[in-house]
Design a protein around this motif. Structure first.
Motif, short mmCIF file in Angstrom:
data_model
loop_
_atom_site.label_atom_id
_atom_site.label_comp_id
_atom_site.label_asym_id
_atom_site.label_seq_id
_atom_site.Cartn_x
_atom_site.Cartn_y
_atom_site.Cartn_z
N PRO A 4 19.09 66.34 80.75
CA PRO A 4 19.43 65.68 79.45
C PRO A 4 19.15 64.15 79.43
N GLU A 5 18.80 63.43 78.67
CA GLU A 5 18.52 62.22 78.67
C GLU A 5 19.70 61.49 78.71
N ASP A 6 21.01 61.86 78.31
CA ASP A 6 22.27 61.35 78.20
C ASP A 6 22.81 61.09 79.68
N VAL A 7 22.22 61.91 80.81
CA VAL A 7 22.78 61.97 82.11
C VAL A 7 22.21 60.69 82.69
N THR A 8 22.94 59.72 83.30
CA THR A 8 22.42 58.59 83.76
C THR A 8 22.68 58.47 85.38
N GLY A 9 23.57 59.41 85.69
CA GLY A 9 23.75 59.17 87.29
C GLY A 9 25.09 58.26 87.37
N PHE A 10 25.21 57.41 86.73
CA PHE A 10 26.71 56.31 86.75
C PHE A 10 28.03 57.30 86.43
N GLU A 11 27.86 58.63 86.10
CA GLU A 11 28.84 59.32 85.93
C GLU A 11 29.48 59.83 87.26
N LEU A 12 28.75 59.59 88.32
CA LEU A 12 29.41 59.73 89.58
C LEU A 12 30.40 59.05 90.26
N ASP A 13 31.27 59.41 91.05
CA ASP A 13 32.41 58.67 91.69
C ASP A 13 31.62 57.41 92.37
N ALA A 14 32.42 56.65 92.25
CA ALA A 14 31.86 55.06 92.93
C ALA A 14 31.37 55.34 94.57
N ASP A 15 32.21 56.14 95.05
CA ASP A 15 31.90 56.15 96.58
C ASP A 15 30.58 57.23 96.93
N VAL A 16 30.30 58.27 95.92
CA VAL A 16 28.92 58.72 96.16
C VAL A 16 27.73 57.87 95.72
N ARG A 17 28.01 56.99 94.70
CA ARG A 17 27.02 55.99 94.18
C ARG A 17 26.67 55.10 95.48
N GLN A 18 27.75 55.01 96.15
CA GLN A 18 27.82 53.96 97.33
C GLN A 18 26.89 54.70 98.47
N GLU A 19 26.99 56.00 98.54
CA GLU A 19 26.11 56.49 99.75
C GLU A 19 24.63 56.54 99.31
N LEU A 20 24.57 56.86 98.14
CA LEU A 20 23.23 56.83 97.52
C LEU A 20 22.29 55.61 97.59
N LYS A 21 22.91 54.34 97.81
CA LYS A 21 22.23 53.25 97.90
C LYS A 21 21.45 53.06 99.14
N SER A 22 21.57 53.97 100.10
CA SER A 22 20.71 53.99 101.17
C SER A 22 19.39 54.24 100.69
N LEU A 23 19.09 54.94 99.73
CA LEU A 23 17.90 55.44 99.30
C LEU A 23 17.14 54.24 98.33
N PRO A 24 15.80 54.38 98.29
CA PRO A 24 15.07 53.62 97.03
C PRO A 24 15.92 53.81 95.80
N LYS A 25 15.83 52.62 94.89
CA LYS A 25 16.43 53.00 93.80
C LYS A 25 16.11 54.20 92.69
N THR A 26 14.91 54.17 92.64
CA THR A 26 14.19 55.43 91.91
C THR A 26 14.74 56.69 92.13
N LEU A 27 14.61 56.65 93.48
CA LEU A 27 14.78 57.94 94.22
C LEU A 27 16.40 58.21 94.07
N ALA A 28 17.43 57.17 94.24
CA ALA A 28 18.59 57.39 94.34
C ALA A 28 19.11 57.70 92.80
N ASP A 29 18.24 57.02 91.78
CA ASP A 29 18.84 57.43 90.45
C ASP A 29 18.47 59.09 90.01
N ASP A 30 17.27 59.49 90.70
CA ASP A 30 16.78 60.73 90.41
C ASP A 30 17.90 61.91 91.03
N VAL A 31 18.28 61.39 92.38
CA VAL A 31 19.30 62.33 93.05
C VAL A 31 20.65 62.28 92.27
N ALA A 32 21.14 61.11 91.83
CA ALA A 32 22.25 61.11 91.27
C ALA A 32 22.43 61.96 89.91
#
Length: 313
Positions: A4-32
């Motif tokens: 759904p379009e309303d899912v942004t990825g920012f709904e995740l906990d901060a520690d999980v988003r921190q882990e995803l920073k090791s990925l390229p931004k576009t890829l990190a957004d998709d994973v999130a």
């Protein structure tokens, strides 16, 4: 998998988003966004959650949070071998012990309760917080039950946490498991009290303790709006109303429940239809005829008396 379009990825906990920073931004957004869908669907639609977890796993298999999410999605869909693989990978990446109880439960799911018991005695258990230790105790008791060691399962659950009157997120489940263990051990009288205690602590409906308590007490709940209400029950419910419609004096009526009763009461000749029947019961017709004759005789006698009186005058 559509998201759904309303899912942004920012709904995740901060520690999980921190882990995803090791990925390229576009890829990190998709994973999130895929991980958000896993979290949303895990309880209600676990199979769909599993599909989203596989997408995230293909995109970022070296992220611990992704392996953990994939593990829980596999666990909830009873893919215990896959779940164990993912949990082990996440534990290697993080060094944390918090997944130890669910890993032991996967061993149970794979039909290896003895391995689950062995894990309950490993040093990792001491690294768990109170909630984790309670979970490990629940798994160990379940493993004992799997091995039909029911008395041992009861003893395993006996702990300060069980005896405490304080209510924690795990209290209802612990009391419920203890009640079930008591029943399996043939101690049903004690189990009722523990189901009651579990129901009292179960504010979020994590167990069906209330239903089990009602079952023990012999209480049955009927949904009056259930369209599949048994026809016999419906007939019984209508019986008083039918009796009322038939009249107040029930003793003056004979009610036939089925065709056999009717056939027993009547002879075949009684059931034949009289095509010339005019709607008057024969007995009543004879009485009416007798009344008519009586009235005519009275009238004739009165006329004679009157004529006689006139002659004398």
């Amino acid at each position: 998998m559509p998201i759904p379009e309303d899912v942004t990825g920012f709904e995740l906990d901060a520690d999980v988003r921190q882990e995803l920073k090791s990925l390229p931004k576009t890829l990190a957004d998709d994973v999130a966004r895929n991980l958000v869908m896993v979290a949303r669907l895990l309880d209600g639609e676990p199979e769909e959650a599993y599909q989203y977890s596989r997408v995230a796993l293909r995109l970022a298999s070296r992220v611990a949070a992704v392996r953990e999410a994939a593990g829980f999605a596999s666990y909830m869909t009873q893919r215990y071998s896959e779940a164990l693989t993912e949990f082990r990978a996440a534990r290697r990446m993080t060094g944390r012990a918090d997944l130890w109880p669910v890993m032991a439960d996967c061993e149970r799911g794979l039909g290896r309760p003895e391995r689950a018991l062995a894990m309950a005695g490993e040093p990792e258990v001491k690294q768990l917080d109170k909630a984790g230790q309670v979970e490990m105790r629940l798994v160990a008791a379940g493993a004992r039950s799997d091995m039909e060691q029911f008395d041992a399962a009861v003893v395993t659950l006996q702990s300060p946490e069980l005896a405490s009157s304080a209510v924690h997120p795990w209290t209802a489940r612990l009391r419920y498991a203890y009640a079930e263990a008591l029943i399996a051990a043939g101690r049903g009288d004690e189990a009722r009290d523990w189901f009651a205690k579990a129901a009292e602590a179960d504010t979020d409906g994590s167990t069906n303790a209330s239903e089990r308590l009602a079952e023990i007490d012999g209480v049955e709940f009927t949904d009056a709006l259930d369209p599949e209400l048994d026809e016999d029950d419906a007939e019984q419910a209508d019986a008083p109303a039918a009796k009322k419609r038939g009249g107040d004096n029930a003793d003056d009526r004979v009610i036939f429940e089925d065709e056999e009763d009717v056939e027993e009461y009547y002879d075949e000749d009684d059931l034949e239809i009289d095509e010339d029947f005019d709607g008057v019961v024969p007995e009543r017709a004879e009485d009416a005829k007798a009344d008519e004759v009586g009235e005519a005789e009275k009238a004739e006698k009165a006329e004679k008396d009157e004529a006689k009186g006139d002659a004398q005058a």
